[in-house]
Design a protein around this motif. Sequence first.
Motif, PDB file in Angstrom:
ATOM      1  N   THR A 122       0.855  -1.185   0.000  1.00 57.00           N
ATOM      2  CA  THR A 122       0.000   0.000   0.000  1.00 57.00           C
ATOM      3  C   THR A 122       0.886   1.228   0.000  1.00 57.00           C
ATOM      4  O   THR A 122       2.048   1.172   0.427  1.00 57.00           O
ATOM      5  CB  THR A 122      -0.955   0.016   1.210  1.00 57.00           C
ATOM      6  OG1 THR A 122      -1.862   1.118   1.084  1.00 57.00           O
ATOM      7  CG2 THR A 122      -0.194   0.146   2.522  1.00 57.00           C
ATOM      8  N   ARG A 126      -2.255   4.949   2.247  1.00 62.69           N
ATOM      9  CA  ARG A 126      -3.115   3.765   2.336  1.00 62.69           C
ATOM     10  C   ARG A 126      -4.372   3.917   1.482  1.00 62.69           C
ATOM     11  O   ARG A 126      -5.429   3.348   1.775  1.00 62.69           O
ATOM     12  CB  ARG A 126      -3.475   3.457   3.803  1.00 62.69           C
ATOM     13  CG  ARG A 126      -2.254   3.157   4.646  1.00 62.69           C
ATOM     14  CD  ARG A 126      -2.613   2.930   6.103  1.00 62.69           C
ATOM     15  NE  ARG A 126      -3.145   1.603   6.349  1.00 62.69           N
ATOM     16  CZ  ARG A 126      -2.398   0.515   6.541  1.00 62.69           C
ATOM     17  NH1 ARG A 126      -1.078   0.591   6.494  1.00 62.69           N
ATOM     18  NH2 ARG A 126      -2.961  -0.670   6.774  1.00 62.69           N
ATOM     19  N   THR A 127      -4.227   4.670   0.398  1.00 66.44           N
ATOM     20  CA  THR A 127      -5.316   4.887  -0.544  1.00 66.44           C
ATOM     21  C   THR A 127      -5.287   3.865  -1.666  1.00 66.44           C
ATOM     22  O   THR A 127      -6.336   3.460  -2.178  1.00 66.44           O
ATOM     23  CB  THR A 127      -5.222   6.299  -1.159  1.00 66.44           C
ATOM     24  OG1 THR A 127      -5.252   7.269  -0.118  1.00 66.44           O
ATOM     25  CG2 THR A 127      -6.364   6.573  -2.123  1.00 66.44           C
ATOM     26  N   HIS A 128      -4.093   3.448  -2.039  1.00 60.09           N
ATOM     27  CA  HIS A 128      -3.911   2.522  -3.155  1.00 60.09           C
ATOM     28  C   HIS A 128      -3.293   1.214  -2.669  1.00 60.09           C
ATOM     29  O   HIS A 128      -2.561   1.201  -1.673  1.00 60.09           O
ATOM     30  CB  HIS A 128      -2.987   3.135  -4.220  1.00 60.09           C
ATOM     31  CG  HIS A 128      -3.456   4.444  -4.739  1.00 60.09           C
ATOM     32  ND1 HIS A 128      -2.608   5.487  -5.030  1.00 60.09           N
ATOM     33  CD2 HIS A 128      -4.706   4.900  -5.013  1.00 60.09           C
ATOM     34  CE1 HIS A 128      -3.295   6.517  -5.474  1.00 60.09           C
ATOM     35  NE2 HIS A 128      -4.574   6.191  -5.474  1.00 60.09           N
ATOM     36  N   PRO A 173      -5.573  -3.572   4.127  1.00 57.23           N
ATOM     37  CA  PRO A 173      -6.243  -2.642   3.213  1.00 57.23           C
ATOM     38  C   PRO A 173      -6.531  -3.241   1.843  1.00 57.23           C
ATOM     39  O   PRO A 173      -7.311  -2.672   1.078  1.00 57.23           O
ATOM     40  CB  PRO A 173      -5.237  -1.492   3.100  1.00 57.23           C
ATOM     41  CG  PRO A 173      -4.474  -1.528   4.378  1.00 57.23           C
ATOM     42  CD  PRO A 173      -4.338  -2.986   4.693  1.00 57.23           C
ATOM     43  N   GLN A 181     -11.542  -4.828  -9.151  1.00 55.63           N
ATOM     44  CA  GLN A 181     -10.924  -3.627  -8.583  1.00 55.63           C
ATOM     45  C   GLN A 181      -9.595  -3.269  -9.268  1.00 55.63           C
ATOM     46  O   GLN A 181      -8.946  -2.299  -8.899  1.00 55.63           O
ATOM     47  CB  GLN A 181     -10.676  -3.814  -7.083  1.00 55.63           C
ATOM     48  CG  GLN A 181     -11.934  -3.698  -6.232  1.00 55.63           C
ATOM     49  CD  GLN A 181     -12.906  -4.850  -6.438  1.00 55.63           C
ATOM     50  OE1 GLN A 181     -12.502  -6.016  -6.502  1.00 55.63           O
ATOM     51  NE2 GLN A 181     -14.196  -4.527  -6.557  1.00 55.63           N
ATOM     52  N   TRP A 203      -7.700   0.812  -6.035  1.00 51.48           N
ATOM     53  CA  TRP A 203      -7.998   1.613  -4.847  1.00 51.48           C
ATOM     54  C   TRP A 203      -8.203   0.705  -3.636  1.00 51.48           C
ATOM     55  O   TRP A 203      -8.739  -0.413  -3.752  1.00 51.48           O
ATOM     56  CB  TRP A 203      -9.261   2.437  -5.075  1.00 51.48           C
ATOM     57  CG  TRP A 203      -9.043   3.687  -5.869  1.00 51.48           C
ATOM     58  CD1 TRP A 203      -8.626   4.899  -5.400  1.00 51.48           C
ATOM     59  CD2 TRP A 203      -9.251   3.855  -7.281  1.00 51.48           C
ATOM     60  NE1 TRP A 203      -8.551   5.809  -6.435  1.00 51.48           N
ATOM     61  CE2 TRP A 203      -8.928   5.188  -7.596  1.00 51.48           C
ATOM     62  CE3 TRP A 203      -9.667   3.005  -8.315  1.00 51.48           C
ATOM     63  CZ2 TRP A 203      -9.022   5.697  -8.883  1.00 51.48           C
ATOM     64  CZ3 TRP A 203      -9.758   3.492  -9.603  1.00 51.48           C
ATOM     65  CH2 TRP A 203      -9.431   4.829  -9.872  1.00 51.48           C
ATOM     66  N   ALA A 204      -7.808   1.181  -2.490  1.00 54.44           N
ATOM     67  CA  ALA A 204      -7.925   0.389  -1.271  1.00 54.44           C
ATOM     68  C   ALA A 204      -9.356   0.321  -0.743  1.00 54.44           C
ATOM     69  O   ALA A 204      -9.650  -0.509   0.122  1.00 54.44           O
ATOM     70  CB  ALA A 204      -7.005   0.963  -0.191  1.00 54.44           C
ATOM     71  N   ASP A 205     -10.237   1.175  -1.256  1.00 53.61           N
ATOM     72  CA  ASP A 205     -11.621   1.160  -0.746  1.00 53.61           C
ATOM     73  C   ASP A 205     -12.496   0.140  -1.456  1.00 53.61           C
ATOM     74  O   ASP A 205     -13.701   0.063  -1.201  1.00 53.61           O
ATOM     75  CB  ASP A 205     -12.239   2.557  -0.841  1.00 53.61           C
ATOM     76  CG  ASP A 205     -12.314   3.092  -2.273  1.00 53.61           C
ATOM     77  OD1 ASP A 205     -12.032   2.314  -3.219  1.00 53.61           O
ATOM     78  OD2 ASP A 205     -12.629   4.276  -2.453  1.00 53.61           O
ATOM     79  N   GLY A 206     -11.913  -0.638  -2.363  1.00 53.70           N
ATOM     80  CA  GLY A 206     -12.657  -1.703  -3.014  1.00 53.70           C
ATOM     81  C   GLY A 206     -13.565  -1.253  -4.134  1.00 53.70           C
ATOM     82  O   GLY A 206     -14.395  -2.058  -4.599  1.00 53.70           O
ATOM     83  N   ARG A 207     -13.415  -0.048  -4.618  1.00 60.61           N
ATOM     84  CA  ARG A 207     -14.298   0.421  -5.695  1.00 60.61           C
ATOM     85  C   ARG A 207     -14.071  -0.374  -6.987  1.00 60.61           C
ATOM     86  O   ARG A 207     -12.955  -0.783  -7.307  1.00 60.61           O
ATOM     87  CB  ARG A 207     -14.120   1.910  -5.948  1.00 60.61           C
ATOM     88  CG  ARG A 207     -12.846   2.280  -6.676  1.00 60.61           C
ATOM     89  CD  ARG A 207     -12.711   3.785  -6.846  1.00 60.61           C
ATOM     90  NE  ARG A 207     -12.423   4.443  -5.566  1.00 60.61           N
ATOM     91  CZ  ARG A 207     -12.184   5.754  -5.461  1.00 60.61           C
ATOM     92  NH1 ARG A 207     -12.207   6.541  -6.537  1.00 60.61           N
ATOM     93  NH2 ARG A 207     -11.906   6.280  -4.275  1.00 60.61           N
TER      94      ARG A 207
END
Length: 259
Positions: A122, A126-128, A173, A181, A203-207
Amino acid sequence: MRGLGSPLARLRSRTGVAAVCVVLGLGLIGGALAGSWLTGEDGDRTADSGFAAAGSLWHNVPVDQLFPPTVQGTGAGPGGADRSWTRIAVAPDTGCAGAFDPLLARALAPVGCARLLRATYTDATRTHVTTVGLLFTKADPAAMAGLAARFRNERLDRRTDLLPLPYAAKGTPAAGFGAKQRASWTVSVLTDAPIVAFAVSGWADGRTVIAPEPAADAVRSGATSAPAQAGLGNEAQGLADRIQRKLRQTVSPATEKPS
């Protein structure tokens, strides 16, 4: 005529002959050395030993040496910004089943699969998340060169139906980092080692990503896709490049000749 038979004359004559022999000897030695340089015999042996050494790294080298806990990416971000990555998961070393999209697996099949190593990182925010992998093949240099040529000529590294799959580790993450993703990726067929190196980012938010873009396109100036604007092409390309550099640094000491 008597002078020619004098001790001084004989000494001069012998000295001249010796000098000619030295020159001829040096010429022969120089020719032999030039021949070895021209034929590349010594270089070929070094290249062969390096290729073989690289193929055994998966079981001879600690994982921290292949996939360091932290990786610095000076100038690796958009616009030359610095990047750093932290390793959050290491996959068990396995075969290649389920690691690639079906068509990519088929394209890689001719070189075989000896072992697959993967790790997920990451970025500092910790966004990607990015999975980077090293596929150790069973191929010889000619087979690797042939596969590299095919990837280059057919642009297989640009096709969105030939992608590596991420390693999504639970409790990290990257837990939601799946096939849908994947945002950007790179695949490199090495010719100086029996290895295919790759990286895939998201992306780490699973989008979900509707249109993933090859890293080579996403890092171009003026690219406007979502992966490009987010710097995900830089994540995949930058991390893959540095893992490959680390790989070559690991191989080099084992193949260097003592001075």
